[in-house]
Design an enzyme around this catalytic site. Structure first.
Site, PDB file in Angstrom:
ATOM      1  CE1 TYR A   1      -4.325   0.406  -0.288  1.00 41.90           C
ATOM      2  CE2 TYR A   1      -4.405  -1.419   1.268  1.00 41.90           C
ATOM      3  CZ  TYR A   1      -5.025  -0.601   0.331  1.00 41.90           C
ATOM      4  OH  TYR A   1      -6.345  -0.798   0.033  1.00 41.90           O
TER       5      TYR A   1
ATOM      6  CD  GLU B   1      -3.550   4.475   0.701  1.00 45.85           C
ATOM      7  OE1 GLU B   1      -2.500   3.813   0.893  1.00 45.85           O
ATOM      8  OE2 GLU B   1      -4.688   4.065   0.957  1.00 45.85           O
TER       9      GLU B   1
ATOM     10  NE  ARG C   1      -8.182  -3.742 -18.981  1.00 43.70           N
ATOM     11  CZ  ARG C   1      -8.568  -3.830 -20.252  1.00 43.70           C
ATOM     12  NH1 ARG C   1      -8.044  -4.741 -21.032  1.00 43.70           N
ATOM     13  NH2 ARG C   1      -9.472  -3.034 -20.746  1.00 43.70           N
TER      14      ARG C   1
ATOM     15  CB  THR D   1      -5.620   3.406 -21.672  1.00 44.07           C
ATOM     16  OG1 THR D   1      -5.613   3.427 -23.097  1.00 44.07           O
ATOM     17  CG2 THR D   1      -6.997   3.777 -21.167  1.00 44.07           C
TER      18      THR D   1
ATOM     19  CE  LYS E   1      -8.545   1.896 -25.166  1.00 43.78           C
ATOM     20  NZ  LYS E   1      -8.642   2.733 -23.954  1.00 43.78           N
TER      21      LYS E   1
ATOM     22  CG  ASP F   1      -9.424  10.240 -23.641  1.00 46.72           C
ATOM     23  OD1 ASP F   1      -8.477   9.436 -23.804  1.00 46.72           O
ATOM     24  OD2 ASP F   1     -10.504   9.909 -23.128  1.00 46.72           O
TER      25      ASP F   1
HETATM   26  N1  DSN Z   1     -13.071   0.318 -24.048  1.00 48.03           N
HETATM   27  C1  DSN Z   1     -12.278   1.317 -24.710  1.00 48.03           C
HETATM   28  C2  DSN Z   1     -12.285   1.122 -26.183  1.00 48.03           C
HETATM   29  O1  DSN Z   1     -12.510   0.017 -26.602  1.00 48.03           O
HETATM   30  O2  DSN Z   1     -12.066   2.061 -26.923  1.00 48.03           O
HETATM   31  C3  DSN Z   1     -12.710   2.653 -24.361  1.00 48.03           C
HETATM   32  O3  DSN Z   1     -13.116   2.698 -23.055  1.00 48.03           O
END
Ligand code: DSN
Length: 429
Positions: A51, A53, A234, A225, A228, A198
């Protein structure tokens, strides 16, 4: 102590079955990818026991000697990769990253301009079903021309004049074209709006130098993110420009102070303890993205996407915006084949090609049976596929769709896909 003989065979079996599914098929969902072995090891490491924080050097728990170093390395690498002044690497996901930026900058009732969901915007950009949409007033802009993908910058200008937004959001989930950040920045600067990009989908493209970096045009914040096109675990990242100060002290609410406002909005504003195993995995993925090989990977993602888009168009698939500049494409399967996206997704599942159904701009069909499917090339490129393989994929897709009621034909194509896919091992094999 644990009894190490205890064995949850049920879950183990399901994990193994999922591994085989991944091996025996081709992953075309544009938001998915495969992590490297070393990223996978970090995710499953003992760091999950800790942990922490707070932030490096400023924690509310003891025992941080190694955790602090890991988080600082992740921060430094993220800053280097995206040319940011600051990086928060604790956001648990892209949605939490966006939520934290809203919390850092907006007051309830503030106006925000963001892209309409059906034109490619993300749920967290103010879809009415979200908590953010209840707190803040999201106003929607759209594409001006869905044949070219041109965004309606005049509409954004008019909406900005009318609503004087506190924030303008760009960066989308199902938008295949490049964005004119300069135009948005010029509009936003007139209202001292926070400019947020974003980049969840195209973070890897920016990192690989194959898409524009919004920071070069005066944007203040990038959220993304890590899983991707960046090929990490993730999770979320928040990058910003501005003055970095001690998050234990509340700074005045100015755009210059956005890095510290964001740190405070992540913890304690919207999250508790960071996931240290994931932060270590993010650090490793960022290291991988800083290597020259990553540029080659991203170039190949784009070459594959261009080829697949062209081959699909040659086979009567109607692509929204008539092509792609990035890793993804959105296809109007209703216009192309008079079938809805759910039926096409299910048909392709039967031949081990995984895509996702998706709404198209101003879709006349409902979200669960929309007119579109969305697909992309990040995962198959990690697997090692090249342009010639895209021709094969386009052939399988067309054959399966026109034979969607012919189970024998689908079974035959599925076997071809399995035989082909097994030639390309997963990175974790
Ligand atoms: N789930 C993501 C996507 O597939 O683009 C976005 O949240």
């Amino acid at each position: 102590m644990y009894n190490n003989d205890m064995n949850d065979q049920q879950i183990k079996d399901l994990i193994n079955q999922e591994k085989n599914r991944q091996r025996q098929g081709l992953e075309l969902i544009p938001s998915e990818n495969y992590v490297s072995k070393q990223v996978l090891e970090a995710i499953g490491s003992i760091l999950t026991n800790k942990y922490s924080e707070g932030y490096p050097g400023k924690r509310y728990y003891g025992g941080q000697v190694y955790i602090d170093q890991i988080e600082q390395i992740a921060i430094d690498r993220a800053k280097e990769l995206f040319q940011a002044d600051h990086a928060n690497v604790q956001a648990h996901s892209g949605a939490s990253a966006n939520e934290a930026v809203y919390h850092a900058w907006l007051k309830p009732g503030d106006n925000v301009l963001a892209m309409d969901l059906s034109h490619g915007g993300h749920l967290t950009h103010g879809a009415p079903v979200t908590r953010s949409a209840q707190l803040y007033n999201f106003i929607r802009y759209k594409m001006k021309n869905v044949e070219t993908g041109e965004i309606d910058y005049e509409q954004i200008n008019q909406l900005a004049e009318q609503y004087r937004p506190k924030m303008i959001i760009v960066g989308y989930s199902s938008y295949p074209r490049e964005i004119d950040y300069q135009k948005i920045a010029e509009i936003g600067q007139g209202y001292q709006a926070l400019l947020m990009a974003d980049m969840a989908h195209i973070a890897g493209l920016i990192a690989g130098g194959m898409a524009k970096n919004p920071f070069d045009y005066g944007f203040h914040v990038i959220t993304c993110t890590s899983h991707k096109t960046l090929r990490g675990p993730r999770g979320g990242l928040i990058l910003s420009k501005g003055i970095v100060s001690n998050p234990l002290h509340k700074p005045t609410k100015t755009i210059e102070n956005i890095p510290t406002l964001i740190d405070r909005a992540v913890f304690p504003g919207t999250q508790g303890g960071p996931h240290d195993n994931i932060i270590a995995a993010k650090a490793i993925a960022l290291f991988e993205a800083l290597q020259p090989e990553f540029k080659d990977y991203i170039k190949q993602v784009l070459k594959n996407a261009q080829t697949l888009a062209q081959e699909l168009q040659n086979r009567d698939f109607k692509l929204i915006t008539n092509g792609t500049d990035n890793h993804l494409m959105l296809i109007d399967v209703f216009k192309s084949f008079k079938l809805n996206g759910l039926l096409v997704e299910t048909t392709l599942d039967k031949i081990n090609l995984t895509v996702n159904k998706n709404v198209i701009p101003d879709d006349s069909l409902p979200p669960f049976t929309p007119s579109g499917i969305r697909l992309g090339t990040p995962a198959i490129t990690t697997r090692g596929l090249k342009e010639t393989n895209m021709i094969q994929i386009a052939n399988w897709m067309k054959e399966a769709i026109i034979n969607h009621q012919n189970n024998a034909k689908l079974a035959q194509i599925k076997q071809e896909v399995i035989d082909f896919s097994l030639q390309f091992p997963l990175p974790s094999d």
